[in-house]
Write an enzyme that holds these catalytic residues in place. Structure first.
Site, PDB file in Angstrom:
ATOM      1  N   SER A   1       0.846  -1.196   0.000  1.00 17.00           N
ATOM      2  CA  SER A   1       0.000   0.000   0.000  1.00 17.00           C
ATOM      3  C   SER A   1       0.880   1.244   0.000  1.00 17.00           C
ATOM      4  O   SER A   1       2.052   1.196   0.402  1.00 17.00           O
ATOM      5  CB  SER A   1      -0.914  -0.022   1.224  1.00 17.00           C
ATOM      6  OG  SER A   1      -0.180  -0.317   2.390  1.00 17.00           O
TER       7      SER A   1
ATOM      8  N   GLU B   1       1.025   5.503   0.884  1.00 18.28           N
ATOM      9  CA  GLU B   1       0.384   6.584   1.653  1.00 18.28           C
ATOM     10  C   GLU B   1       0.681   7.951   1.023  1.00 18.28           C
ATOM     11  O   GLU B   1       1.815   8.212   0.614  1.00 18.28           O
ATOM     12  CB  GLU B   1       0.909   6.543   3.091  1.00 18.28           C
ATOM     13  CG  GLU B   1       0.301   7.599   3.979  1.00 18.28           C
ATOM     14  CD  GLU B   1       0.705   7.409   5.439  1.00 18.28           C
ATOM     15  OE1 GLU B   1       0.600   6.276   5.964  1.00 18.28           O
ATOM     16  OE2 GLU B   1       1.140   8.409   6.043  1.00 18.28           O
TER      17      GLU B   1
ATOM     18  N   ASP C   1      -2.408  13.606  17.200  1.00 17.08           N
ATOM     19  CA  ASP C   1      -1.731  14.410  18.224  1.00 17.08           C
ATOM     20  C   ASP C   1      -2.483  15.716  18.394  1.00 17.08           C
ATOM     21  O   ASP C   1      -2.939  16.312  17.428  1.00 17.08           O
ATOM     22  CB  ASP C   1      -0.282  14.689  17.806  1.00 17.08           C
ATOM     23  CG  ASP C   1       0.537  13.412  17.821  1.00 17.08           C
ATOM     24  OD1 ASP C   1       0.470  12.695  18.839  1.00 17.08           O
ATOM     25  OD2 ASP C   1       1.202  13.125  16.817  1.00 17.08           O
TER      26      ASP C   1
ATOM     27  N   PHE D   1      11.794  14.906  12.031  1.00 17.89           N
ATOM     28  CA  PHE D   1      10.539  14.183  12.196  1.00 17.89           C
ATOM     29  C   PHE D   1      10.733  12.962  13.099  1.00 17.89           C
ATOM     30  O   PHE D   1       9.906  12.667  13.968  1.00 17.89           O
ATOM     31  CB  PHE D   1      10.016  13.787  10.806  1.00 17.89           C
ATOM     32  CG  PHE D   1       8.647  13.189  10.844  1.00 17.89           C
ATOM     33  CD1 PHE D   1       7.580  13.900  11.367  1.00 17.89           C
ATOM     34  CD2 PHE D   1       8.414  11.910  10.363  1.00 17.89           C
ATOM     35  CE1 PHE D   1       6.314  13.357  11.419  1.00 17.89           C
ATOM     36  CE2 PHE D   1       7.157  11.345  10.404  1.00 17.89           C
ATOM     37  CZ  PHE D   1       6.099  12.073  10.940  1.00 17.89           C
TER      38      PHE D   1
ATOM     39  N   HIS E   1       4.027  -1.031   3.610  1.00 13.01           N
ATOM     40  CA  HIS E   1       3.230   0.195   3.433  1.00 13.01           C
ATOM     41  C   HIS E   1       4.239   1.335   3.236  1.00 13.01           C
ATOM     42  O   HIS E   1       5.028   1.619   4.141  1.00 13.01           O
ATOM     43  CB  HIS E   1       2.382   0.437   4.690  1.00 13.01           C
ATOM     44  CG  HIS E   1       1.583   1.703   4.666  1.00 13.01           C
ATOM     45  ND1 HIS E   1       0.353   1.812   4.041  1.00 13.01           N
ATOM     46  CD2 HIS E   1       1.823   2.933   5.195  1.00 13.01           C
ATOM     47  CE1 HIS E   1      -0.131   3.032   4.196  1.00 13.01           C
ATOM     48  NE2 HIS E   1       0.746   3.735   4.896  1.00 13.01           N
TER      49      HIS E   1
END
Ligand code: FAD
Length: 282
Positions: free
Chosen positions: A12, A14, A105, A212, A262
């Site tokens: 998959s 994203e 968040d 990140f 993914h």
């Protein structure tokens, strides 16, 4: 990894909802390129506190219009039961089949968490409201969620979330394969029966990735940080090294029995396609 080998592999991709016309064109090109790889589904992120809600809906609609099984991410922090109910009804009307259910968040400035505190409550609510209408994916953290009190607590919370009605899990990205293998083993020991698909973050911009990773608790191992750090602004060198590292990681994951991959594409087809080809998946 025995528990994972029985699931058919699923791949998959994203995406995030683009904010500008230029971003939309870039996403459209990436989708054209990645669509030919025939992913099982694609997913679209949801900004903290619902900040990209409309963008998520529009992007999902666009991807479905292109014949893809598109799954919106849905985060519940700051939301009310009524707002989630409305969103779910909208997705039922659009013919959405799959949702990535998250807590999310708390955005800065937001004080009240809303009607839901944790993702297990959202999963439970979606099942109460819509039964088995949606295939539900949840988030997993092989290196543990940064707010967890302990590894055992995080595993217990993950178990609660799965047992609330999740069909599958997608992991936070990681570069340390043992973290994933041990996480899967821990889930197996706790009797969890669902595919736990590794999330793969292509290495495109090292400084952004490092920032990140620090925020979300995904570790960049010292050897990798040093290697990439020493390449300075040489984007090509970073991409090439990142490609090798990720390809090797994916190869080892699939050999170990991971039930697919993914890819966090960052709306770029190139890095994901390169890994795909190097793995001989097409
Ligand atoms: P939870 O499963 O609720 O866990 C959050 C924390 O609370 C953990 O520390 C957990 O141990 C603890 N906890 C859980 N349940 C309980 C409980 N009942 N009691 C006490 N403690 C508990 N963020 C976005 O904003 N938009 C996105 O689109 C998005 N997509 C993502 C996709 C993936 C695959 C992943 C891995 C993450 C994504 N995130 C996204 C980030 C995610 O929202 C954050 O990591 C967030 O902090 C946690 O969300 P969660 O659903 O994992 O929360």
């Amino acid at each position: 990894m025995e528990s994972q080998k029985k699931y058919p592999r699923q791949f998959s991709f994203e995406f995030f909802p683009p904010k500008t016309d230029q971003g939309k064109a870039k996403l459209s090109d990436a989708v054209d390129e990645l669509k030919v790889l025939e992913p099982r589904y694609v997913s679209v992120t949801f900004g903290a506190g619902g900040s990209t809600q409309q963008g998520t809906i529009e992007t999902v609609r666009d991807l479905m219009g292109r014949g893809l099984d598109a799954a919106p991410h849905l985060s519940c922090i700051g939301a009310t039961r009524e707002s989630i109910r409305e969103l779910l009804q909208g997705y039922v009307d659009m013919g959405v089949k799959r949702i990535v259910a998250l807590r999310g968040d708390m955005p800065s400035g937001m004080r009240e968490p809303g009607d839901f505190q944790y993702a297990n409550e959202l999963v439970e609510f979606i099942r109460e409201e819509t039964g088995d209408r949606f295939h539900l994916e949840v988030a997993a953290y092989p290196e543990f969620h940064p707010q967890a009190q302990s590894a055992d607590d995080d595993l217990a919370n993950f178990k609660r979330k799965c047992e609330a009605g999740a069909n599958a899990a997608i992991t936070q990205y990681f570069y340390n394969i043992d973290a994933y293998l041990r996480f899967v083993e821990d889930c197996q020991k706790r009797g969890l029966e669902l595919p736990i698909v590794p999330g793969i973050m292509p290495i495109i911009n090292f400084k952004q990735l490092a920032r990140f990773s620090d925020a979300c608790g995904a570790e960049i191992p010292r050897w990798l940080r040093w290697r990439l750090g020493s390449m300075g602004e040489d984007k090509e060198a970073i991409r090439a090294y990142g490609h090798d590292v990720n390809t090797e990681l994916c190869r080892r994951l699939l050999e170990a029995g991971a039930p697919g991959l993914h890819f966090y594409t960052m709306n770029q087809a190139g890095p994901t396609t390169a890994i795909w080809k190097a793995l001989g998946l097409s």
